[in-house]
Design an enzyme around this catalytic site. Structure first.
Site, PDB file in Angstrom:
ATOM      1  N   LYS A   1      -7.116  -7.288   2.231  1.00 57.93           N
ATOM      2  CA  LYS A   1      -7.230  -6.393   3.010  1.00 57.93           C
ATOM      3  C   LYS A   1      -7.547  -7.442   4.055  1.00 57.93           C
ATOM      4  CE  LYS A   1      -4.100  -3.113   1.240  1.00 57.93           C
ATOM      5  NZ  LYS A   1      -3.431  -2.656   0.844  1.00 57.93           N
TER       6      LYS A   1
HETATM    7  N1  GLU Z   1      -0.102  -4.210   0.160  1.00 53.06           N
HETATM    8  C1  GLU Z   1       0.375  -3.790  -1.133  1.00 53.06           C
HETATM    9  C2  GLU Z   1      -0.899  -3.258  -1.778  1.00 53.06           C
HETATM   10  O1  GLU Z   1      -1.328  -2.259  -1.386  1.00 53.06           O
HETATM   11  C3  GLU Z   1       1.295  -4.891  -1.170  1.00 53.06           C
HETATM   12  C4  GLU Z   1       0.523  -5.811  -1.532  1.00 53.06           C
HETATM   13  C5  GLU Z   1       0.412  -7.097  -1.529  1.00 53.06           C
HETATM   14  O2  GLU Z   1       1.825  -7.896  -1.889  1.00 53.06           O
HETATM   15  O3  GLU Z   1       0.019  -8.263  -1.935  1.00 53.06           O
HETATM   16  O4  GLU Z   1      -0.899  -2.719  -2.895  1.00 53.06           O
END
Ligand code: GLU
Length: 422
Positions: free
Chosen positions: A111
């Site tokens: 993240k």
């Molecule tokens: N931010 C989104 C999540 O928390 C999507 C992550 C992604 O598509 O890589 O799952």
């Protein structure tokens, strides 16, 4: 075992660690493998000088935490929010590891976060900051290393600027470095709706298990961003009534049903729901305690707490957000047989699944129809639901712990089999 001797230490990181421990206990994981699987693998902290429209230079701080790289390239969104912390990003990265593993994606977990209030930036400033962040993390990412995506506060346009910055570094168009892009730049049909669509899919599937039909379903959604609004539209189209929505300025309640199109048009014009005339204004706290069939927290972490978990009046709690429920609230909800919980790593997995499809399409330069995307998405969601429900029965644990048992065990097994290098 609390993991406090770390720079990630924070309430939300502890929350993720405590959830992990419950699953690791069930798996009987030994101490060495447990620590290795739990700890984030690495993080980058960057300081980003950005020239503001005034001519002044401001320094922003940003993070990228790669929690797991043992099962494939890391994957996870980038959050732009004024309260982002390194510990929060680490917790979110950990949840990405379990989410990808649970639904069977060939990824690790990561993240990113940038400490910024995007409402205070012009479009040009937002572009410069997005490009600068991408430039700073470029040595650590790539289509085979770590693939970012949108999260709270970022969108298709931000992904487009980031992809362009990365491609300029490489000297060629390389769309597979990031997902959630505009369709014109290799984005996938269906990605924008995918997280909310997936949440709605799980809500419908669990309501069906409970024997509750659409016409008897009322829905309250905390958070009216990409996830909340798409889930609202999908459930409305199915025949449910959306009676409450909210954003950071507060909530709107209307027992007769909210006009979602009018609410979306209002938000597009006024940038928030504040003053929306389609219902009675309430606080976010009141909204969460409203009587409804389905409550969907779809904003930030730690909104279902020990203070309100006992007061929820929903039948189904569907976690569109990551980490909306504290450990104390989980314990209270476990005692409440009147509430079924669909845990975040399962409930919002539609987003990263379609991100995976987007990446596959980019690598193959072969693009799918929306029908193909959703058909494949629903199949993966159904498989994940069945495996979680089966694991829950097997271990007689909460649905969250069952989902984590599946997600964590696959990562731990991969680490154990890979062994230690050197
Ligand atoms: N931010 C989104 C999540 O928390 C999507 C992550 C992604 O598509 O890589 O799952």
């Amino acid at each position: 075992m609390a993991l406090t001797n770390t720079i990630y230490n924070s309430p939300v990181f502890q929350q993720a660690c405590n959830q992990f421990d419950l699953a690791a206990d069930i798996l009987g994981m030994d101490a060495g493998l447990r620590e290795r699987t739990k700890r984030p693998r690495r993080c980058v902290v960057v300081s980003m000088p950005v020239r503001m429209d005034s001519g002044k230079v401001e320094i922003f701080e940003g993070y990228r935490v790669q929690h797991n790289l043992s099962t494939g390239p890391a994957k996870g969104g980038i959050r732009f929010h004024h309260e982002v912390t390194l510990g929060e990003v680490a917790a979110l990265a950990m949840w990405m590891s379990w989410k990808c593993s649970l639904v069977g994606l060939p990824y690790g977990g990561a993240k990113g976060g940038v400490v910024v209030n995007t409402r205070e930036l012009s479009q040009n400033e937002l572009e410069r900051l997005s490009r600068r962040y991408m430039q700073e993390i470029t040595p650590f990412i790539g289509p085979n290393v770590d693939i970012p995506a949108p999260d709270v506060g970022t969108n298709e346009q931000v992904m487009a600027w980031m992809m362009d910055t990365y491609s300029n570094h490489k000297g060629h168009y390389d769309p597979g470095v990031i997902t959630g892009k505009p369709i014109a730049l290799g984005g996938s049909l269906g990605r924008r709706e995918a997280t909310g669509e997936g949440v709605a899919w799980f809500v419908k599937a669990y309501l069906e298990d409970l024997g509750i039909p659409p016409e008897k379903t009322t829905v309250v959604i905390q958070g009216f961003g990409n996830v909340g609004s798409e889930a609202a539209l999908a459930l409305y189209q199915w025949g449910a009534e959306v009676i409450g929505i909210s954003d950071f300025t507060g909530g709107i309640l209307n027992r007769k049903g909210i006009d979602l199109k009018a609410a979306l048009a209002y938000v597009a014009q006024h940038k928030s729901l504040q003053g929306f005339p389609g219902g009675e204004p309430v606080s976010n706290e009141q909204l969460l305690e409203t009587e409804c069939t389905v409550l969907i927290p779809a904003a930030l972490e730690r909104v279902i707490t020990e203070d309100n978990a006992g007061k929820l009046k929903c039948r189904l709690l569907a976690e569109g957000a990551n980490g909306p429920t504290t450990n104390e609230a989980d314990r209270i909800l476990a005692e409440r047989s009147d509430i079924e919980l669909i845990p975040d790593v399962l409930c919002n997995s539609g987003g990263v699944i379609v991100s995976y499809f987007e990446w596959l399409q980019n690598l193959q330069n072969y693009y799918w129809t929306k029908g193909e995307v959703f058909d494949k998405l629903y199949r993966m969601l159904a498989k994940a639901k069945a495996s979680v429900d089966e694991t829950q029965k097997k271990y007689q644990c909460s649905r969250r712990t069952a989902a984590l048992v599946l997600g964590i065990s696959r990562v731990a097994e991969a680490k154990a089999k890979r062994g230690l290098f050197p």
